[in-house]
Design a protein around this motif. Structure first.
Motif, mmCIF file in Angstrom:
data_model
loop_
_atom_site.group_PDB
_atom_site.id
_atom_site.type_symbol
_atom_site.label_atom_id
_atom_site.label_comp_id
_atom_site.label_asym_id
_atom_site.label_seq_id
_atom_site.Cartn_x
_atom_site.Cartn_y
_atom_site.Cartn_z
ATOM 1 N N SER A 162 0.843 -1.197 0.000
ATOM 2 C CA SER A 162 0.000 0.000 0.000
ATOM 3 C C SER A 162 0.875 1.243 0.000
ATOM 4 N N THR A 163 0.321 2.328 -0.430
ATOM 5 C CA THR A 163 1.076 3.558 -0.595
ATOM 6 C C THR A 163 1.043 4.376 0.682
ATOM 7 N N GLN A 164 2.216 4.818 1.101
ATOM 8 C CA GLN A 164 2.320 5.640 2.297
ATOM 9 C C GLN A 164 2.838 7.015 1.894
ATOM 10 N N PRO A 165 2.149 8.088 2.300
ATOM 11 C CA PRO A 165 2.584 9.421 1.887
ATOM 12 C C PRO A 165 3.922 9.839 2.467
ATOM 13 N N ASP A 166 4.429 9.130 3.498
ATOM 14 C CA ASP A 166 5.685 9.536 4.115
ATOM 15 C C ASP A 166 6.889 8.762 3.569
ATOM 16 N N LEU A 167 6.720 8.061 2.462
ATOM 17 C CA LEU A 167 7.858 7.372 1.871
ATOM 18 C C LEU A 167 8.884 8.391 1.387
ATOM 19 N N SER A 168 10.161 8.030 1.492
ATOM 20 C CA SER A 168 11.205 8.900 0.968
ATOM 21 C C SER A 168 11.191 8.870 -0.552
ATOM 22 N N SER A 169 11.838 9.841 -1.173
ATOM 23 C CA SER A 169 11.939 9.865 -2.632
ATOM 24 C C SER A 169 12.603 8.593 -3.146
ATOM 25 N N GLN A 170 13.604 8.106 -2.415
ATOM 26 C CA GLN A 170 14.293 6.874 -2.816
ATOM 27 C C GLN A 170 13.319 5.696 -2.801
ATOM 28 N N GLN A 171 12.485 5.610 -1.774
ATOM 29 C CA GLN A 171 11.503 4.524 -1.696
ATOM 30 C C GLN A 171 10.455 4.648 -2.799
ATOM 31 N N TRP A 172 10.009 5.884 -3.057
ATOM 32 C CA TRP A 172 9.054 6.105 -4.149
ATOM 33 C C TRP A 172 9.659 5.659 -5.469
ATOM 34 N N ALA A 173 10.921 6.054 -5.721
ATOM 35 C CA ALA A 173 11.595 5.706 -6.971
ATOM 36 C C ALA A 173 11.674 4.189 -7.123
ATOM 37 N N GLN A 174 11.987 3.491 -6.033
ATOM 38 C CA GLN A 174 12.062 2.027 -6.065
ATOM 39 C C GLN A 174 10.684 1.431 -6.349
ATOM 40 N N ASP A 175 9.658 1.977 -5.709
ATOM 41 C CA ASP A 175 8.291 1.484 -5.931
ATOM 42 C C ASP A 175 7.871 1.661 -7.385
ATOM 43 N N VAL A 176 8.147 2.847 -7.955
ATOM 44 C CA VAL A 176 7.777 3.107 -9.345
ATOM 45 C C VAL A 176 8.520 2.138 -10.260
ATOM 46 N N ALA A 177 9.811 1.928 -10.006
ATOM 47 C CA ALA A 177 10.609 1.005 -10.822
ATOM 48 C C ALA A 177 10.030 -0.410 -10.760
ATOM 49 N N GLU A 178 9.655 -0.856 -9.561
ATOM 50 C CA GLU A 178 9.083 -2.194 -9.411
ATOM 51 C C GLU A 178 7.751 -2.309 -10.137
ATOM 52 N N LEU A 179 6.924 -1.278 -10.035
ATOM 53 C CA LEU A 179 5.633 -1.297 -10.721
ATOM 54 C C LEU A 179 5.816 -1.308 -12.235
ATOM 55 N N ALA A 180 6.825 -0.594 -12.734
ATOM 56 C CA ALA A 180 7.068 -0.523 -14.177
ATOM 57 C C ALA A 180 7.339 -1.898 -14.778
#
Length: 100
Positions: free
Chosen positions: A1-19
């Motif tokens: 699930s998405t958490q608004p307090d994720l760091s930019s690094q964590q967001w970048a990793q999540d986007v990469a995994e989703l891609a």
């Protein structure tokens, strides 16, 4: 699930995994095949204030034909914050397909 307090690094990793289809939604598809690997730049991640706002990031995506593209990936979410769709812009080809 998405958490608004994720760091930019964590967001970048999540986007990469989703891609590349690690979880939902399906891996990105293009004329070059299916996305097999992606790395996203944390400095380019838009961290949405709420789930109704898509997340975007600039990513280097490797496709199944071996080509590598720099593309902006956009992830949209449902009301529960679960990713629903992944899409990209046309992007810039960084390296040619390896199987030609």
């Amino acid at each position: 699930s998405t958490q608004p307090d994720l760091s930019s690094q964590q967001w970048a990793q999540d986007v990469a995994e989703l891609a590349v289809g690690d979880g939902q939604p399906q891996a990105l598809e293009s004329d070059n095949g299916t996305a097999t690997y992606a790395t996203c730049d944390p400095a380019t991640v838009s961290s949405p204030p709420d789930v109704s706002t898509p997340t975007t990031a600039s990513c280097d995506i490797t496709y199944s034909d071996g080509s590598v593209w720099q593309q902006t990936v956009t992830i949209t979410y449902d009301n529960q914050g679960e990713p629903v769709t992944a899409s990209t812009n046309s992007g810039t080809e960084l390296s040619q397909p390896t199987n030609e």
